[in-house]
Structure formats: C-alpha cells, structure tokens
Design an enzyme around this catalytic site. Sequence first.
Site, mmCIF file in Angstrom:
data_model
loop_
_atom_site.group_PDB
_atom_site.id
_atom_site.type_symbol
_atom_site.label_atom_id
_atom_site.label_comp_id
_atom_site.label_asym_id
_atom_site.label_seq_id
_atom_site.Cartn_x
_atom_site.Cartn_y
_atom_site.Cartn_z
ATOM 1 N N SER A 154 1.145 -1.182 0.017
ATOM 2 C CA SER A 154 0.002 -0.018 0.535
ATOM 3 C C SER A 154 1.112 0.947 -0.475
ATOM 4 O O SER A 154 1.944 0.794 0.414
ATOM 5 C CB SER A 154 -1.133 -0.194 1.529
ATOM 6 O OG SER A 154 -1.460 1.211 1.578
ATOM 7 N N TYR A 206 -2.510 0.654 10.624
ATOM 8 C CA TYR A 206 -2.465 0.793 8.845
ATOM 9 C C TYR A 206 -1.737 1.268 9.046
ATOM 10 O O TYR A 206 -0.581 0.556 8.019
ATOM 11 C CB TYR A 206 -3.754 0.827 8.015
ATOM 12 C CG TYR A 206 -3.272 0.596 6.947
ATOM 13 C CD1 TYR A 206 -3.874 -0.709 6.384
ATOM 14 C CD2 TYR A 206 -3.252 1.551 6.174
ATOM 15 C CE1 TYR A 206 -3.975 -1.369 4.902
ATOM 16 C CE2 TYR A 206 -3.083 0.779 4.600
ATOM 17 C CZ TYR A 206 -3.355 -0.162 3.860
ATOM 18 O OH TYR A 206 -3.692 -1.089 2.303
ATOM 19 N N LYS A 227 1.811 -1.289 7.526
ATOM 20 C CA LYS A 227 2.517 -1.225 6.027
ATOM 21 C C LYS A 227 3.896 -0.553 6.201
ATOM 22 O O LYS A 227 3.876 -0.845 4.869
ATOM 23 C CB LYS A 227 1.026 -0.456 5.642
ATOM 24 C CG LYS A 227 -0.253 -0.935 5.102
ATOM 25 C CD LYS A 227 0.515 -2.410 4.440
ATOM 26 C CE LYS A 227 -1.179 -2.691 4.418
ATOM 27 N NZ LYS A 227 -1.300 -4.454 3.970
#
Length: 263
Positions: free
Chosen positions: A138, A151, A155
């Site tokens: 991502s 997140y 990531k």
Amino acid sequence: MNLTDRIVVITGAAGGIGAALARRFTAEGAAAVVLADVDSEAVRAVADCVGPIAHPVAVDVTDEEQVRALVADTERRYGRIDLFCANAGITTGGGVEVDDAGWDRAWRVNVLAHVYSARAVLPGMLAQGGGHLLHTCSAAGVLTAVGDAPYTATKHAALGFAEWLSVTYRDRGIRVSALCPQGVDTPMLADGLAAGHLGARVVAASGAVLTPDQVADAAVAGLAEERFLILPHPEVAAYARRRAEDPDGWQAGLRKLVRRLTT
C-alpha cells in the site's frame, strides 16, 4: 518476470486486487494460479470465474501452519512456485484508541503473514534457483494512512520487510516487489467510506481511485521490469520525495486536508 507457464500463489484472492491479479496472470499465460483466502466460498467463486487453471484454497494467513501447508501442497501439486503474492490486508479505521486485539490482528495480517509466506516459500525458490515475491504494501507503507494508526504502522513494517528481503536475497536469484497503490475501488475502501472513516475519506480526496484491474496491470508491468517499488499511482513517488525533502511541510499539508474534510 514473464508470467507465461508460471506457477503463482495469491493470498487475499477472494476479491479486489487479489482477484484482479488472478484474472490478469491467467490472461498472461500462467500455468496455474492458486487462490488462497479465509473466505472459502468467495475464493471458490473467483476460481470458477478465472477458469480451470485456478485452484482455490481456504487459508488463514495469520496461521503459520496453514501457510506452510499452502506452500507444501502447491509444490506437491505443481512441482514449484514461481511467484508468491502476499496480498491479504486489513484496515481498522482507528487511531491509538484501537484495542490490543485490533492492533494484533493488523500486525498478524499485514506483517506476520508476509513473514510466514517468506519462511515457507524461500527454501523451494532458493533450491530451484529463483523466484519472485510480490508483497502488497500500500501507499500507506510509503506515506501515511491518515486516520488509521495500525494500518500505517503495519504497512510501513511490511514495506521495510520487503526491502530487507530484496537486499538479502536478490543476489541469490529471488526478486522482490512491493505493490503500493493508493486509492483502489475495493470493498476495503467502500466499507471505510460507508462507515465515515477519516482514512478512507482522505484516500478518496487525494487522487484517482483506480480499479483493481488497473492495479493488476501496473503489477504485471512492474514484475516484467523486476522493479522493487511498483506504484500504480505515479503521484505517490512525487509525494514521497516531498515528504523526504520537507517532512514538516508534508505533515502541514496533511493536517490542512484533514481540517478541510472534518469541518
């Protein structure tokens, strides 16, 4: 990587980017595409659409024994694995208030699943003299997922791990690519927008929202060129340079965007 006659495994394959990768790899002439997902019914439906070269498997990527079994079964069935796509991922939509269970789940899906797959698949790839790992990390791994602390943190860790793998194993024939899209029209983004999550709103306001098929196109091009960083949204590279050159200014810009979206 030329995908013709390749044996490919994709996790998180029941929809979104994973399903799009399966369709595109099949169109590129892959010999077999093993589709793994915790949602057995959904991944079976994707396999039915992809065609006879697709083999669906129910796998929880947070369980290392299940990941090892996925790799071992694929190697027994097809003789080898040429490309392993660690694509499963989750968001939380929250910040520091996310409870320990939420942080742990994000860590296990977004990071440890990549570790488990690398542990399982590297011995076979090294023995056969080569292979390719594609990790979906991502744009949040390059930049920041505003509104989603777990997140963002996981990531960044996933991208760091992918880079470590590339540095460590490239001279031994293992290629590693990190797929880092920004906004993609998947249930993950749609559900976040429906729930009013700030992170999803920032993503939607930050640039084009690509289709999963467009991301798959970018992935195939990046694999063909053996690029480490695959950016379906080219502007992410410009954002990353701006962030590196002027971190205070970059953060000020993000805060301004957040104020605009929340007032």
